[in-house]
Write a protein that holds these residues in place. Structure first.
Motif, PDB file in Angstrom:
ATOM      1  N   THR A  94       6.319  -3.049 -20.594  1.00 37.16           N
ATOM      2  CA  THR A  94       4.883  -3.228 -20.353  1.00 37.16           C
ATOM      3  C   THR A  94       4.635  -3.814 -18.966  1.00 37.16           C
ATOM      4  N   ALA A  95       5.400  -4.830 -18.617  1.00 41.67           N
ATOM      5  CA  ALA A  95       5.227  -5.473 -17.311  1.00 41.67           C
ATOM      6  C   ALA A  95       5.535  -4.504 -16.174  1.00 41.67           C
ATOM      7  N   LEU A  96       6.576  -3.704 -16.344  1.00 41.89           N
ATOM      8  CA  LEU A  96       6.981  -2.779 -15.286  1.00 41.89           C
ATOM      9  C   LEU A  96       5.954  -1.666 -15.091  1.00 41.89           C
ATOM     10  N   THR A  97       5.485  -1.097 -16.193  1.00 45.14           N
ATOM     11  CA  THR A  97       4.485  -0.031 -16.070  1.00 45.14           C
ATOM     12  C   THR A  97       3.146  -0.587 -15.586  1.00 45.14           C
ATOM     13  N   ALA A  98       2.832  -1.823 -15.977  1.00 44.50           N
ATOM     14  CA  ALA A  98       1.597  -2.447 -15.495  1.00 44.50           C
ATOM     15  C   ALA A  98       1.663  -2.666 -13.980  1.00 44.50           C
ATOM     16  N   LYS A  99       2.830  -3.029 -13.492  1.00 46.16           N
ATOM     17  CA  LYS A  99       3.007  -3.211 -12.045  1.00 46.16           C
ATOM     18  C   LYS A  99       2.821  -1.881 -11.317  1.00 46.16           C
ATOM     19  N   ALA A 100       3.406  -0.819 -11.874  1.00 42.67           N
ATOM     20  CA  ALA A 100       3.249   0.506 -11.268  1.00 42.67           C
ATOM     21  C   ALA A 100       1.787   0.942 -11.298  1.00 42.67           C
ATOM     22  N   TRP A 101       1.113   0.644 -12.391  1.00 46.74           N
ATOM     23  CA  TRP A 101      -0.311   0.977 -12.530  1.00 46.74           C
ATOM     24  C   TRP A 101      -1.136   0.220 -11.497  1.00 46.74           C
ATOM     25  N   HIS A 102      -0.857  -1.057 -11.356  1.00 51.41           N
ATOM     26  CA  HIS A 102      -1.590  -1.896 -10.402  1.00 51.41           C
ATOM     27  C   HIS A 102      -1.399  -1.406  -8.966  1.00 51.41           C
ATOM     28  N   MET A 103      -0.207  -0.899  -8.675  1.00 52.47           N
ATOM     29  CA  MET A 103       0.087  -0.424  -7.321  1.00 52.47           C
ATOM     30  C   MET A 103      -0.392   1.005  -7.089  1.00 52.47           C
ATOM     31  N   GLY A 104      -0.909   1.639  -8.148  1.00 54.00           N
ATOM     32  CA  GLY A 104      -1.400   3.007  -8.014  1.00 54.00           C
ATOM     33  C   GLY A 104      -0.303   4.029  -7.831  1.00 54.00           C
ATOM     34  N   ILE A 107       3.790   8.068 -10.606  1.00 50.21           N
ATOM     35  CA  ILE A 107       5.122   8.314 -11.156  1.00 50.21           C
ATOM     36  C   ILE A 107       5.031   8.446 -12.670  1.00 50.21           C
ATOM     37  N   ASP A 108       6.038   9.085 -13.248  1.00 51.48           N
ATOM     38  CA  ASP A 108       6.100   9.208 -14.700  1.00 51.48           C
ATOM     39  C   ASP A 108       6.559   7.886 -15.297  1.00 51.48           C
ATOM     40  N   CYS A 109       6.113   7.619 -16.518  1.00 51.35           N
ATOM     41  CA  CYS A 109       6.542   6.367 -17.145  1.00 51.35           C
ATOM     42  C   CYS A 109       8.015   6.433 -17.543  1.00 51.35           C
ATOM     43  N   GLY A 110       8.517   7.633 -17.848  1.00 51.93           N
ATOM     44  CA  GLY A 110       9.926   7.775 -18.196  1.00 51.93           C
ATOM     45  C   GLY A 110      10.260   7.389 -19.618  1.00 51.93           C
ATOM     46  N   CYS A 111       9.251   7.050 -20.412  1.00 52.21           N
ATOM     47  CA  CYS A 111       9.503   6.553 -21.768  1.00 52.21           C
ATOM     48  C   CYS A 111      10.041   7.632 -22.701  1.00 52.21           C
ATOM     49  N   PHE A 112       9.444   8.816 -22.629  1.00 54.06           N
ATOM     50  CA  PHE A 112       9.817   9.884 -23.551  1.00 54.06           C
ATOM     51  C   PHE A 112      10.274  11.143 -22.825  1.00 54.06           C
ATOM     52  N   GLY A 113      10.704  11.006 -21.578  1.00 53.72           N
ATOM     53  CA  GLY A 113      11.246  12.134 -20.841  1.00 53.72           C
ATOM     54  C   GLY A 113      10.308  13.317 -20.802  1.00 53.72           C
ATOM     55  N   ALA A 114      10.858  14.501 -21.115  1.00 57.41           N
ATOM     56  CA  ALA A 114      10.071  15.729 -21.086  1.00 57.41           C
ATOM     57  C   ALA A 114       9.208  15.902 -22.328  1.00 57.41           C
ATOM     58  N   LEU A 115       9.393  15.034 -23.314  1.00 60.38           N
ATOM     59  CA  LEU A 115       8.663  15.185 -24.574  1.00 60.38           C
ATOM     60  C   LEU A 115       7.187  14.850 -24.416  1.00 60.38           C
ATOM     61  N   VAL A 116       6.896  13.756 -23.722  1.00 60.98           N
ATOM     62  CA  VAL A 116       5.517  13.312 -23.517  1.00 60.98           C
ATOM     63  C   VAL A 116       5.374  12.823 -22.082  1.00 60.98           C
ATOM     64  N   GLU A 117       4.388  13.362 -21.369  1.00 63.29           N
ATOM     65  CA  GLU A 117       4.118  12.917 -20.004  1.00 63.29           C
ATOM     66  C   GLU A 117       3.045  11.829 -20.041  1.00 63.29           C
ATOM     67  N   ARG A 118       3.396  10.633 -19.553  1.00 65.95           N
ATOM     68  CA  ARG A 118       2.432   9.535 -19.499  1.00 65.95           C
ATOM     69  C   ARG A 118       2.484   8.884 -18.128  1.00 65.95           C
ATOM     70  N   GLY A 119       1.319   8.566 -17.608  1.00 64.44           N
ATOM     71  CA  GLY A 119       1.261   7.824 -16.368  1.00 64.44           C
ATOM     72  C   GLY A 119       1.469   6.344 -16.634  1.00 64.44           C
ATOM     73  N   PRO A 120       1.636   5.536 -15.585  1.00 62.52           N
ATOM     74  CA  PRO A 120       1.864   4.098 -15.769  1.00 62.52           C
ATOM     75  C   PRO A 120       0.742   3.396 -16.520  1.00 62.52           C
ATOM     76  N   GLY A 121      -0.513   3.807 -16.281  1.00 59.52           N
ATOM     77  CA  GLY A 121      -1.635   3.160 -16.954  1.00 59.52           C
ATOM     78  C   GLY A 121      -1.599   3.365 -18.456  1.00 59.52           C
ATOM     79  N   GLU A 122      -1.429   4.623 -18.868  1.00 59.52           N
ATOM     80  CA  GLU A 122      -1.341   4.920 -20.301  1.00 59.52           C
ATOM     81  C   GLU A 122      -0.175   4.169 -20.935  1.00 59.52           C
ATOM     82  N   ALA A 123       0.966   4.201 -20.253  1.00 57.88           N
ATOM     83  CA  ALA A 123       2.164   3.561 -20.798  1.00 57.88           C
ATOM     84  C   ALA A 123       1.974   2.056 -20.937  1.00 57.88           C
ATOM     85  N   ALA A 124       1.356   1.423 -19.938  1.00 59.49           N
ATOM     86  CA  ALA A 124       1.167  -0.030 -19.981  1.00 59.49           C
ATOM     87  C   ALA A 124       0.296  -0.434 -21.167  1.00 59.49           C
ATOM     88  N   ILE A 125      -0.783   0.310 -21.388  1.00 61.41           N
ATOM     89  CA  ILE A 125      -1.687  -0.014 -22.498  1.00 61.41           C
ATOM     90  C   ILE A 125      -0.997   0.205 -23.840  1.00 61.41           C
TER      91      ILE A 125
END
Length: 328
Positions: A94-104, A107-125
């Motif tokens: 959460t902290a890492l994706t929130a940092k990426a979100w804050h910096m704009g 990048i992909d969140c990398g949580c679920f690879g090719a299965l689900v594409e999520r940006g840092p904002g979605e992933a952080a929430i």
């Protein structure tokens, strides 16, 4: 056990499934996860490429860890240990994706690879919500620690902190072994995809989400060009790309860039050079993994998502050569 403790256990099971899926995807597509981990290493201040690459390789152990942790949560194996570990790990995500979100960061969140594409904002929430669920499950586990143990049937509700079945330890350790073996088998034969980028003949372009163009690269034949609207070589290649794009005997040409569709650079590129091909946006992570070590522009012919041939900026094929390759 009362309803609150059971609700906490349900939350634990749900997060367990999430961890299993996330870990399995990373284990199955370790090269893709490697490229997704690189930008996060750089966000943490790792500037040198060799160091960032080493950090990303080390992060590959997250796949087996998440996989076995998910099974442990699902089967209520060692909850006093696994729930805190799962909570801390999710909080770190959460902290890492929130940092990426804050910096704009794009990048992909990398949580679920090719299965689900999520940006840092979605992933952080979403990760933040899962931290809350894990804390609730942790509290529920401590609350039900004194409940009477179940001895005559599977202990699905985790009464007294006991596992579901007596043989749960073997299942969890087996999951760890499977994660490590499969991850190794899937990663080490593909090391060239790290050294020479992920755009090479025979590679399936999984995990590539296009914005601005409604196409599925997994079906049919396409020519894709990796380019930047600020690159002089890319600009010089536009006349040749226009000729290729307007040839009805050749596959559809789609140019891929990491710049957003409404970025001033893309708008100026279209206005000045009048490209006759579609321009799609991909994440910066994907752009890097497809151009690393080669630069751009790069042109590739793909069929049903699999790269058939790649051309570099200093040796772009002619229209006649492409027709010959396509059998036109």
């Amino acid at each position: 056990m009362d309803g609150i403790s059971k609700a906490a256990r349900v939350g634990q099971i749900i997060i367990g499934v999430v961890y299993i899926v996330a870990g399995a995807v990373k284990v199955w597509e370790p090269v893709l996860f490697y490229w997704e981990a690189i930008p996060y290493a750089q966000l943490l201040g790792v500037v040198e490429w060799e160091t960032a690459s080493a950090v990303a390789k080390a992060a590959l152990v997250l796949g087996p860890i998440e996989f076995v942790l998910g099974w442990a949560l699902l089967l209520n194996w060692q909850p006093r240990l696994c729930l805190p570990v799962a909570t801390v790990l999710m909080a770190a995500f959460t902290a890492l994706t929130a940092k990426a979100w804050h910096m704009g960061a794009s990048i992909d969140c990398g949580c679920f690879g090719a299965l689900v594409e999520r940006g840092p904002g979605e992933a952080a929430i979403e990760d933040g919500v899962m931290v809350v669920v894990l804390l609730f499950a942790w509290w529920g586990m401590r609350r039900s620690a004194n409940a009477a143990p179940v001895v005559d049937r599977p202990n699905w509700w985790g009464a007294s902190g006991a596992p579901i079945w007596p043989l749960t330890s073997r299942i969890v350790l087996g999951a760890l072994a499977v994660g490590l073996v499969v991850g190794g088998v899937r990663f080490f034969p593909e090391l060239e995809r790290i050294a020479q980028s992920d755009l090479k003949s025979g590679v399936r372009l999984s995990g590539l989400a296009l914005k601005g163009v409604d196409v599925d690269l997994m079906e049919g034949e396409y020519l894709i060009e990796l380019f930047s609207p600020t690159c002089s070589h890319c600009k010089n290649a536009v006349p040749k790309m226009n000729v290729i794009a307007q040839d009805p005997q050749l596959p559809r040409l789609i140019a891929l860039t990491s710049f957003a569709q409404d970025a001033p650079q893309v708008i100026d590129f279209k206005k000045q050079l009048q490209p006759r091909f579609d321009i799609a946006t991909i994440s910066l992570t994907d752009f890097r993994r497809l151009t690393f070590g080669h630069g751009f522009p790069r042109l590739a012919y793909i069929a049903d998502g699999v790269v058939q041939q790649v051309w570099e900026s200093n040796y772009m094929p002619t229209q006649a050569r492409l027709r010959e390759i396509m059998g036109s």
